[in-house]
Motif scaffolding. Structure first.
Motif, PDB file in Angstrom:
ATOM      1  N   UNK A   1       1.038  -1.106   0.221  1.00  0.00           N
ATOM      2  CA  UNK A   1       0.105  -0.192  -0.013  1.00  0.00           C
ATOM      3  C   UNK A   1       0.985   1.243   0.239  1.00  0.00           C
ATOM      4  N   UNK A   2       0.005   2.469  -0.142  1.00  0.00           N
ATOM      5  CA  UNK A   2       0.930   3.743  -0.512  1.00  0.00           C
ATOM      6  C   UNK A   2       1.050   3.804   0.742  1.00  0.00           C
ATOM      7  N   UNK A   3       2.149   4.819   1.489  1.00  0.00           N
ATOM      8  CA  UNK A   3       2.364   5.109   2.716  1.00  0.00           C
ATOM      9  C   UNK A   3       2.295   6.544   2.304  1.00  0.00           C
ATOM     10  N   UNK A   4       1.629   7.508   3.286  1.00  0.00           N
ATOM     11  CA  UNK A   4       0.781   8.498   3.958  1.00  0.00           C
ATOM     12  C   UNK A   4       1.563   9.076   4.363  1.00  0.00           C
ATOM     13  N   UNK A   5       1.796   8.314   5.572  1.00  0.00           N
ATOM     14  CA  UNK A   5       2.801   9.190   6.773  1.00  0.00           C
ATOM     15  C   UNK A   5       4.015  10.369   6.476  1.00  0.00           C
ATOM     16  N   UNK A   6       4.336   9.298   4.973  1.00  0.00           N
ATOM     17  CA  UNK A   6       5.347   9.202   5.245  1.00  0.00           C
ATOM     18  C   UNK A   6       4.781  11.329   3.694  1.00  0.00           C
TER      19      UNK A   6
ATOM     20  N   UNK B   1       0.727   5.798 -11.164  1.00  0.00           N
ATOM     21  CA  UNK B   1      -0.049   4.543 -10.630  1.00  0.00           C
ATOM     22  C   UNK B   1      -0.124   4.491 -12.392  1.00  0.00           C
ATOM     23  N   UNK B   2       0.929   3.587 -13.512  1.00  0.00           N
ATOM     24  CA  UNK B   2      -0.048   3.141 -14.936  1.00  0.00           C
ATOM     25  C   UNK B   2       1.113   2.770 -15.612  1.00  0.00           C
ATOM     26  N   UNK B   3       1.295   2.953 -16.772  1.00  0.00           N
ATOM     27  CA  UNK B   3       2.182   1.905 -17.210  1.00  0.00           C
ATOM     28  C   UNK B   3       3.901   2.005 -17.233  1.00  0.00           C
ATOM     29  N   UNK B   4       4.639   1.119 -16.911  1.00  0.00           N
ATOM     30  CA  UNK B   4       6.092   0.987 -16.849  1.00  0.00           C
ATOM     31  C   UNK B   4       6.860   2.194 -17.714  1.00  0.00           C
ATOM     32  N   UNK B   5       6.318   1.904 -18.790  1.00  0.00           N
ATOM     33  CA  UNK B   5       7.612   3.931 -19.073  1.00  0.00           C
ATOM     34  C   UNK B   5       7.176   5.068 -18.531  1.00  0.00           C
ATOM     35  N   UNK B   6       5.627   5.110 -18.284  1.00  0.00           N
ATOM     36  CA  UNK B   6       4.882   6.753 -17.485  1.00  0.00           C
ATOM     37  C   UNK B   6       6.078   6.695 -16.283  1.00  0.00           C
TER      38      UNK B   6
ATOM     39  N   UNK C   1       8.867  10.221  -4.825  1.00  0.00           N
ATOM     40  CA  UNK C   1       7.591   9.703  -6.304  1.00  0.00           C
ATOM     41  C   UNK C   1       7.339   7.785  -5.178  1.00  0.00           C
ATOM     42  N   UNK C   2       6.040   7.927  -5.210  1.00  0.00           N
ATOM     43  CA  UNK C   2       5.697   6.350  -4.867  1.00  0.00           C
ATOM     44  C   UNK C   2       5.229   6.060  -6.430  1.00  0.00           C
ATOM     45  N   UNK C   3       5.994   5.013  -6.154  1.00  0.00           N
ATOM     46  CA  UNK C   3       4.674   3.947  -7.558  1.00  0.00           C
ATOM     47  C   UNK C   3       4.587   2.920  -7.915  1.00  0.00           C
ATOM     48  N   UNK C   4       3.277   2.642  -8.077  1.00  0.00           N
ATOM     49  CA  UNK C   4       2.685   1.332  -8.018  1.00  0.00           C
ATOM     50  C   UNK C   4       2.605   0.686  -9.783  1.00  0.00           C
ATOM     51  N   UNK C   5       3.563  -1.220  -9.301  1.00  0.00           N
ATOM     52  CA  UNK C   5       3.635  -1.831 -10.792  1.00  0.00           C
ATOM     53  C   UNK C   5       3.018  -2.690 -10.617  1.00  0.00           C
ATOM     54  N   UNK C   6       3.904  -2.991 -11.519  1.00  0.00           N
ATOM     55  CA  UNK C   6       2.933  -4.229 -12.034  1.00  0.00           C
ATOM     56  C   UNK C   6       4.154  -5.760 -12.360  1.00  0.00           C
ATOM     57  N   UNK C   7       3.395  -6.638 -12.314  1.00  0.00           N
ATOM     58  CA  UNK C   7       4.264  -7.402 -12.656  1.00  0.00           C
ATOM     59  C   UNK C   7       3.460  -8.895 -13.048  1.00  0.00           C
ATOM     60  N   UNK C   8       4.023 -10.151 -13.741  1.00  0.00           N
ATOM     61  CA  UNK C   8       2.747 -11.590 -13.767  1.00  0.00           C
ATOM     62  C   UNK C   8       3.734 -11.614 -12.307  1.00  0.00           C
ATOM     63  N   UNK C   9       2.426 -12.270 -12.113  1.00  0.00           N
ATOM     64  CA  UNK C   9       2.039 -12.462 -10.890  1.00  0.00           C
ATOM     65  C   UNK C   9       2.132 -14.142 -10.272  1.00  0.00           C
ATOM     66  N   UNK C  10       1.635 -14.864  -9.631  1.00  0.00           N
ATOM     67  CA  UNK C  10       1.842 -15.974  -9.442  1.00  0.00           C
ATOM     68  C   UNK C  10       0.353 -16.245  -7.881  1.00  0.00           C
TER      69      UNK C  10
ATOM     70  N   UNK D   1       3.785  -1.061  -4.452  1.00  0.00           N
ATOM     71  CA  UNK D   1       4.068   0.321  -4.391  1.00  0.00           C
ATOM     72  C   UNK D   1       5.336   0.329  -4.040  1.00  0.00           C
ATOM     73  N   UNK D   2       6.857   0.885  -5.126  1.00  0.00           N
ATOM     74  CA  UNK D   2       7.913   1.218  -4.586  1.00  0.00           C
ATOM     75  C   UNK D   2       8.829   2.634  -4.849  1.00  0.00           C
ATOM     76  N   UNK D   3       9.173   3.648  -3.561  1.00  0.00           N
ATOM     77  CA  UNK D   3       9.627   4.254  -4.541  1.00  0.00           C
ATOM     78  C   UNK D   3      10.031   4.211  -5.161  1.00  0.00           C
ATOM     79  N   UNK D   4      10.288   5.401  -6.138  1.00  0.00           N
ATOM     80  CA  UNK D   4      10.318   5.544  -7.773  1.00  0.00           C
ATOM     81  C   UNK D   4      11.998   5.352  -7.358  1.00  0.00           C
ATOM     82  N   UNK D   5      13.033   5.798  -6.917  1.00  0.00           N
ATOM     83  CA  UNK D   5      14.585   5.932  -7.121  1.00  0.00           C
ATOM     84  C   UNK D   5      15.118   4.668  -6.793  1.00  0.00           C
ATOM     85  N   UNK D   6      14.659   3.746  -6.057  1.00  0.00           N
ATOM     86  CA  UNK D   6      15.132   2.615  -5.826  1.00  0.00           C
ATOM     87  C   UNK D   6      15.655   1.237  -6.602  1.00  0.00           C
ATOM     88  N   UNK D   7      14.398   1.208  -7.664  1.00  0.00           N
ATOM     89  CA  UNK D   7      13.886   0.713  -9.009  1.00  0.00           C
ATOM     90  C   UNK D   7      15.213   0.558  -9.912  1.00  0.00           C
ATOM     91  N   UNK D   8      15.677  -0.337  -9.879  1.00  0.00           N
ATOM     92  CA  UNK D   8      16.591  -0.410 -11.735  1.00  0.00           C
ATOM     93  C   UNK D   8      15.620  -1.073 -12.634  1.00  0.00           C
TER      94      UNK D   8
END
Lengths: 269, 314
Positions: A103-108, A201-206, A221-230, A256-263
């Motif tokens: 979930x999103x971090x509102x306290x932040x 939240x949106x497509x990965x290129x965005x 920035x907090x971003x919501x990512x998608x991946x294939x899940x099982x 939800x990830x911090x945008x700067x932590x994603x490679x």
């Protein structure tokens, strides 16, 4: 606490073009769900399609009478799974597991920012409306779509007092171009470049572009990512994404990830 | 009539014959809210290696007709972290814990891991994962880019590995076999001769999916492991073939989604069964299948699992 529930379909309606909204009765999940979390739904009673489908929670909980004991899912009927979901009738049951993820971090946001910019690409409005309904925000939402008929939830956000700005690829409404270009305009021309938290939240290129912009303007920035899940619960390690701290599970440490932590690389969706 | 539902595999005592397969149940804690873990016959933990392993790059999974591909590449925190953080949680559940191990370097790593696990009382058995299709014997090189064979693709290598591990531990040893081979019975026999107490089969089947728009592999590593109901008939056939050849118990698995699937595996010669991919779709399926097997045995007046194993009428 995670629940596996046979949830009764309350309503399943088309809201625009290929977009649908399904309302499910599931008090346990509705009570505990946080904005940004998701549910993993078995859309078929057979083995086709084989896996569950993850959907972010669009609205839930007892804060508003219309969502008491219920969760809402906003989805686009574009693949086998979502097309099957679109056929579900009120009174039928769906096997769902949730609420899942962090979930999103509102306290932040409260500690580090005085304003919020929400950025939605297409279906990305889904978790952001839940977020905007749950927490008092001081800010705006930018909604980007290909064309004006695909704009969702505009009035809902307006009702909540957010400044809504639209970007369409074809220019049929609002700003002509990508929503990330609109974001850059906003950051260049307003007070929003300071003490602001972006929720996207949106497509990965965005989202990748938002990571770049947020770095340039030195805002979080907090971003919501998608991946294939099982499994959706962190067991199978199938949905990992590369971060500066190694692989992380989108279903467990995310979505939800911090945008700067994603490679960002060729291996992200 | 109350059917005898216990299975003994060497020193491993299962109160019922349904276990969860390695890699599909994490370290069990992930499912604690939605599965009654105490009811499981046993839990096979996600495979561990000596050192932490990052695993393969994403995408790691994709859906296929009646199944899925995965290429996780044995991501795990390494034996130290496993023993310190994961095992205490597993131990508390109170069901037999079977620890799956693999090697990044060679047979010596299996031996070293087995020595460490041998001293720990709460570990009920060790499963030798010599059949993961998503890693090679060369550290970190996906099998798709490496001509190297898996240990379980060669009878001599299997014998040598099991024999080496056997020398350092008295724990119950289960050898997990690969279906990616012409004659699986040769490998099962080699494991038996070397002192394995049971074999588990099958691991996933080497497979591939292509994204026709991107003209690229759907899974980053190219070759991946196919699991799910699509592989069940192959798995049943292999259990039956192995059952004709060896005396040690077979733990059967491969696409079991319901009670009827499980019964097929018993009739073909399994003494116990493992649920794998089905855990992702319906985590509660283990418990349903445990009850379902019991009902089948009562209905068919089968006194004990021994009477069900290999009960196929030819």
């Amino acid at each position: 606490m995670i629940f596996q529930i046979k949830a009764k379909v309350f309503e399943n309606i088309r809201v625009a073009q290929e977009y649908y909204k399904i309302i499910l009765f599931c008090p346990a999940i509705a009570e505990s769900a946080k904005p940004g979390q998701f549910v993993n739904i078995k859309v078929s009673d057979t083995i086709e399609p084989f896996l569950r489908r993850p959907f972010s929670i669009h609205q839930a909980g007892n804060q508003y009478p219309e969502t008491k004991n219920r969760i809402e899912i906003l989805y686009a009927a574009v693949g086998i799974g979502t097309q099957l979901l679109a056929q579900k009738k009120p009174g039928e049951f769906l096997d769902i597991i949730g609420p899942l993820g962090n979930g999103f971090n509102y306290m932040d946001s409260k500690q580090k920012a005085t304003r919020q910019i929400l950025v939605a690409g297409g279906m990305g409005v889904a978790p952001l409306l839940f977020f905007a309904k749950r927490y008092p925000l001081n800010g705006m939402i930018l909604i980007g779509t290909k064309t004006k008929n695909q704009i969702l939830c505009e009035k809902d956000f307006e009702k909540l007092g957010l400044d809504v700005k639209i970007a369409t690829d074809d220019g049929s409404r609002g700003f002509k171009g990508r929503v990330t270009e609109l974001l850059k305009n906003v950051l260049r021309t307003t007070q929003y470049a300071r003490r602001t938290m972006i929720y996207a939240c949106g497509p990965h290129p965005m989202l990748q572009e938002i990571s770049r912009i947020s770095k340039k303007y030195n805002i979080q920035a907090q971003i919501s990512l998608e991946e294939h899940m099982c499994c959706g619960v962190g067991a199978c390690l199938g949905c990992v994404i590369e971060t500066k701290q190694g692989y992380k599970r989108v279903c467990k440490e995310g979505p939800i990830f911090n945008a700067q932590e994603i490679i960002w690389g060729k291996n992200t969706l | 009539m109350k059917p005898n539902f216990c299975v003994n595999i060497d020193k491993l005592r299962l109160k019922n014959p349904v276990i969860v397969a390695s890699g599909t149940f994490g370290y069990a804690e992930e499912f604690k809210d939605i599965v009654d873990l105490k009811k499981l016959g046993g839990i096979v933990s996600k495979t561990i290696t000596l050192n932490p392993r990052k695993g393969n790059p994403p995408p790691r999974t994709c859906e296929t007709p009646a199944g899925m591909l995965n290429s996780i590449g044995l991501e795990n925190p390494g034996v130290k972290v496993f023993l310190k953080e994961k095992l205490p949680v597993l131990k508390k559940i109170g069901v037999p814990i079977i620890v799956s191990i693999a090697s990044e370097s060679g047979p010596e790593e299996f031996v070293s891991l087995a020595k460490q696990l041998d001293k720990i009382a709460c570990i009920a058995a060790i499963e030798l994962n010599i059949s993961c299709p998503n890693v090679s014997r060369l550290a970190g090189v996906p099998v798709s880019r490496c001509a190297d064979k898996l240990i379980s693709q060669d009878a001599d290598s299997t014998y040598a590995l099991v024999n080496a591990v056997r020398k350092v531990t008295k724990k119950t040893l289960i050898t997990k076999l690969s279906p990616n081979i012409t004659d699986i019975t040769e490998i099962a026999s080699a494991a038996q001769t070397a002192g394995s107490n049971a074999v588990s089969l099958i691991n996933t089947i080497a497979a591939m999916s292509i994204d026709i728009e991107k003209k690229s592999f759907k899974i980053a590593s190219g070759v991946a492991g196919l699991s799910g109901p699509a592989i069940k008939p192959i798995a049943v056939r292999m259990v039956w073939e192995v059952y004709q050849k060896i005396k040690i118990p077979i733990i059967g698995m491969g696409g079991i989604m319901n009670t009827a699937d499980a019964i097929e595996f018993f009739l073909a010669g399994s003494s116990a069964i493992a649920i794998g991919t089905a855990n992702f779709i319906n985590p509660g399926i283990n418990v349903e299948i445990i009850d379902g097997i019991k009902k089948y045995m009562i209905k068919n007046k089968i006194k004990g699992l021994k009477n069900l194993t290999g009960g196929l009428i030819i």
